[in-house]
Design a protein around this motif. Structure first.
Motif: not given
Length: 355
Positions: A255-260, A263-270, A297-303
């Motif tokens: 499964e691939r999760t993408r959260l975008d 808001q300017p300055g907030l990065d997309r997280a995958d 989930g490195e972008d979310f701070g959790y692996e």
């Protein structure tokens, strides 16, 4: 005599439709386990991501008595006078048999029509992405459920659904859900298809393959001052395969999760989640099984890496006891850069009865 005859005919007229109607099916499941967690996540992956974003650990320690997706429901399908239509319906509630939280919660509940072109219904219902899992999850409805690995275990509110007839071995599903003027960040979700999803399932005798996609939304916290809730687009893409080789079941899920955030300055997280599973049904009522998964989930701070092994023993057609043991290696990166690397474990024994 005339009044008695009239009353008898009236009772017969009233009784005929009732006796001709198909009786609804009453069903349920009670699944309760005793769990010992040590630096192990309790709850689903979205909750883990939320905990990390808030600076809290998603890992738990202690003994728990858990009610694992226990439920009660009624459902049915009944031919209508207007052929070839049928009415289809289901009312299902989750039941917290351990006493935690609300006693009842709404699960899949809907009413609709069965037609030659498929079933059309409205209510609260599983996302087509969630249903892609099929029977790949060997530890479904236990403390080792794949909800620990995957974000897309979503049951969506306020949905309109279509399920195709079975075309050979192929079934298609579609779902749309209006936002009902919900305020998300500084946006108002007022469209018909603020949430929409599609899936295709191919299921010949000993094979299973499915793919699903969902586009939706949610609200995330803006960590910069001033604190504010920000609307974010959510995309989920999931695929699954399974094969049965005699008494052995093998499966895989990704499964691939993408959260975008909008808001300017907030990065997309995958993030990407993986799972492989195996089950071996023995003639002695015993099933041995194992499952391994990874949450990247490195972008979310959790692996996290998770390995689960366990066994079921059937006492009767609808009754079983089970045990499982799981080990995990979780790396958490909190806002501000603090890291933790924890090895954890889970032990669970439980019983399930279906009726």
């Amino acid at each position: 005599m005339r009044s008695v005859t009239w009353l008898g005919l009236s009772a017969l007229a009233i009784g005929l439709p009732l006796s001709a109607a198909a009786a609804p099916e009453f069903y349920g499941r009670i699944n309760i386990s005793l769990d010992r967690l040590s630096d192990y996540r309790e709850g689903g992956l979205p909750g883990a991501y939320d905990d990390v974003a808030a600076g809290d650990t998603p890992l738990e320690d202690g003994w728990f008595v858990g009610s694992n997706a226990s439920r009660l429901g009624i459902r049915g399908r009944e031919a209508l006078d207007v052929t070839p239509l049928s009415v289809i319906y289901q009312l299902e509630v989750g039941y917290n048999a351990d006493g935690d939280g609300d006693t009842f919660t709404t699960r899949n509940s809907f009413v609709g029509l069965g037609t030659p072109f498929g079933d059309v219904f409205a209510g609260r219902y599983d996302s087509p992405v969630k249903m892609v899992e099929g029977r790949v999850d060997q530890f479904n409805n236990t403390a080792g459920d794949l909800g620990h690995y995957f974000y897309g275990q979503r049951r969506n509110d306020d949905t309109l659904n279509w399920k195709s007839p079975k075309w050979g071995d192929l079934v298609l599903r579609a779902q749309v859900g209006p936002g009902e003027a919900e305020e998300v960040g500084d946006e108002e979700k007022d469209g018909l298809a603020d949430t929409w999803a599609l899936s295709a399932t191919w299921n010949p005798d000993n094979l299973y393959a499915a793919v699903g996609y969902e586009s939706s939304y949610l609200e995330v916290d803006n960590p910069s001052a001033p604190p504010a809730a920000v609307a974010a687009d959510l995309e989920l893409l999931r695929g699954a395969v399974g094969v049965t080789l005699g008494a052995v079941d093998l499966g895989a899920l990704v499964e691939r999760t993408r959260l975008d955030p909008d808001q300017p300055g907030l990065d997309r997280a995958d993030s990407t989640s993986y799972l492989v599973s195996a089950g071996w049904r023995l003639p002695s009522r015993l099933t041995l099984k194992a499952q391994a998964g990874r949450v990247d989930g490195e972008d979310f701070g959790y692996e996290s890496d998770i390995l689960v092994v366990g066994a079921d023993y059937k006492l009767a057609r609808g009754t079983k006891v089970y045990a499982l043991l799981s080990g995990s290696d979780a790396t958490v990166t909190y806002p501000g850069g603090a890291d933790s690397d924890d090895n954890g474990n889970l032990f669970s024994v439980g019983m399930e009865h279906k009726f």
